[in-house]
Design a protein around this motif. Structure first.
Motif, short mmCIF file in Angstrom:
data_model
loop_
_atom_site.label_atom_id
_atom_site.label_comp_id
_atom_site.label_asym_id
_atom_site.label_seq_id
_atom_site.Cartn_x
_atom_site.Cartn_y
_atom_site.Cartn_z
N UNK A 1 -56.09 31.20 20.28
CA UNK A 1 -54.83 30.61 20.21
C UNK A 1 -53.99 31.41 19.15
N UNK A 2 -52.88 32.21 19.35
CA UNK A 2 -52.11 32.78 18.51
C UNK A 2 -51.97 32.31 17.12
N UNK A 3 -51.25 31.09 17.40
CA UNK A 3 -51.04 30.57 15.92
C UNK A 3 -52.10 30.42 15.22
N UNK A 4 -53.46 29.96 15.70
CA UNK A 4 -54.56 29.67 14.91
C UNK A 4 -55.11 31.03 14.13
N UNK A 5 -55.09 32.05 14.85
CA UNK A 5 -55.58 33.34 14.40
C UNK A 5 -54.56 33.85 13.39
N UNK A 6 -53.23 33.47 13.30
CA UNK A 6 -52.40 34.09 12.54
C UNK A 6 -52.23 33.23 11.27
N UNK B 1 -59.38 34.04 11.18
CA UNK B 1 -57.88 34.34 10.71
C UNK B 1 -57.47 35.72 10.50
N UNK B 2 -56.57 36.33 10.90
CA UNK B 2 -56.31 37.62 10.67
C UNK B 2 -55.07 37.53 9.70
N UNK B 3 -54.49 36.63 9.56
CA UNK B 3 -53.18 36.56 8.51
C UNK B 3 -53.02 35.10 8.19
N UNK B 4 -52.40 34.96 6.84
CA UNK B 4 -52.11 33.28 6.30
C UNK B 4 -50.65 33.48 6.38
N UNK B 5 -50.19 33.15 7.75
CA UNK B 5 -48.77 32.98 7.95
C UNK B 5 -48.14 31.73 7.34
N UNK B 6 -49.19 30.61 7.22
CA UNK B 6 -48.60 29.25 6.69
C UNK B 6 -48.20 29.56 5.46
N UNK B 7 -48.97 30.41 4.50
CA UNK B 7 -48.56 30.74 3.25
C UNK B 7 -47.55 31.77 3.06
N UNK B 8 -47.49 32.66 4.01
CA UNK B 8 -46.14 33.57 4.11
C UNK B 8 -45.03 33.05 4.29
N UNK B 9 -44.90 31.98 5.50
CA UNK B 9 -43.58 31.18 5.96
C UNK B 9 -43.24 30.26 4.70
#
Ligand code: KIV
Length: 272
Positions: A223-228, A241-249
Motif C-alpha cells: 500500500x503506497x501510503x504505508x511504504x511512504x 518504509x521507504x520514506x517518513x512522509x508523516x514527519x515531512x508533511x
C-alpha cells in the motif's frame, strides 16, 4: 518518463507480465487511489498499479474494506487511470459485487471496465468464486486472483494473522491458485502467508505471483501510503518504509501554519 532501471517504456500488458515471469524479471506493484499519486508512481517506474479496496481504509478511514461501494471504486480507478501512462492498472471489485451470482459479477465487471478504463480486475477467493471469474474472463476482461489473507473475509477470519499455516488451508490455497491459473487469470496476489508456501506456488504456476507479506515472489505489492510512511500506526513485519512522509508533511504544514500566523507568508515576491 519511466523510472530508474525501467528500460521498457511501453505500456505494461498482461502479455508483458507473463514475459516478465518467464524472463525472471521482478514485478513492482503499488496501490494508488488518485490522479496525483498515480502520476508520481507511474513516472517512478512501477509495473502495476492496484486501485485497491484498501481505499476504504486509507482514503475513507473505515476499519475494513467491506463498506466501499462500486461507485466509490469507479471514482478512484478513473482518477488513477487518468494519471497513468505505463503501468497496468488493476481495480479491485469491492465486496458484494461478485459473490452473489455470475451474472451480477460479470455485469459489475463490465461496468467497472467501461467507466474507468482500467486494464484488469482483482477478485478475492478461489473455488468459491471460480464461476464468476470464468464468466468475467469470458467477457474478455483480465482477472487477477487474490488468496491468503483476503481482507473482504476478515469478519469470517476474525483476525489479520498469517493465513495457511495449517496443512489443510495451505493445500486449499495451492488448489485455488491452480484453479485460477487454469481459468485464465493473468496473475495472483498472495497475502500474508508463509514464505515457503508462496515459493511453492511461484514454482508451480506459470502466471506471475505477486506477494504481500508472503516472502519472495514474482513481484511485490505494498500500500503506497504505508511504504511512504504516512500511517504511523500500521507496522506489520512485512512492511518496509521507504520514506517518513508523516514527519515531512507534519513539519511542512507546521511551518506553513507558523508563516501564516506570523504573516511572513505571503512575502513581497508571492503577491500580484
Ligand atoms: O486493497 C489492497 O490494497 C490489496 C492489497 C493489499 C493487495 O488488495
Amino acid at each position: 518518463m519511466a523510472g530508474y532501471l525501467v528500460e521498457d517504456t511501453r505500456k505494461v500488458t498482461t502479455h508483458r507480465l507473463r514475459e516478465m515471469k518467464e524472463q525472471g524479471k521482478k514485478i513492482a506493484m503499488l496501490t494508488a487511489y488518485d490522479y496525483t499519486m498515480a502520476q508520481i508512481i507511474d513516472g517512478a517506474g512501477v509495473d502495476m498499479i492496484l486501485v485497491g479496496d484498501s481505499a476504504s481504509n486509507v482514503m475513507a478511514g473505515n476499519y475494513t474494506t467491506l463498506p466501499i461501494t462500486i461507485d466509490e471504486m469507479i471514482y478512484h480507478a478513473r482518477s488513477v487511470v487518468r494519471g497513468t501512462r505505463r503501468a497496468l492498472v488493476v481495480c479491485d471489485m469491492p465486496f458484494g459485487t461478485y459473490q452473489v451470482n455470475e451474472t451480477e459479477a460479470v455485469s459489475n465487471a463490465i461496468r467497472i471496465m467501461k467507466e474507468t478504463g482500467c486494464d484488469a480486475l482483482k477478485l478475492e477467493g478461489g473455488e468459491e468464486i471460480i464461476e464468476a471469474v470464468k464468466k468475467i474472463l469470458a467477457a474478455g476482461i483480465p482477472v487477477c486472483g487474490h488468496l491468503g489473507l483476503t481482507p473482504q473475509s476478515i469478519c469470517k477470519f476474525g483476525t489479520y494473522a498469517v493465513r495457511a499455516k495449517e496443512e489443510a488451508e495451505a493445500a486449499k490455497l495451492v488448489r485455488d491458485a491452480h484453479l485460477l491459473e487454469e481459468a485464465g487469470c493473468c496473475a495472483v496476489v498472495l497475502e500474508k502467508i508463509p514464505a515457503v508456501l508462496c515459493e511453492r506456488v511461484c514454482q508451480e504456476l506459470r502466471i506471475p505471483v505477486i506477494g504481500i507479506g508472503a516472502g519472495e515472489a514474482d513481484g511485490q505489492v505494498l500500500v503506497c501510503q504505508d511504504m511512504l510512511g504516512m500511517n504511523k500506526g500500521f507496522s506489520p513485519k512485512f512492511l518496509r518504509r521507504y520514506a517518513d512522509l508523516h514527519t515531512v508533511i507534519t513539519d511542512a504544514v507546521g511551518q506553513y501554519v507558523t508563516d501564516v500566523k506570523k504573516a511572513t507568508f505571503p512575502n513581497a515576491d508571492e503577491r500580484y
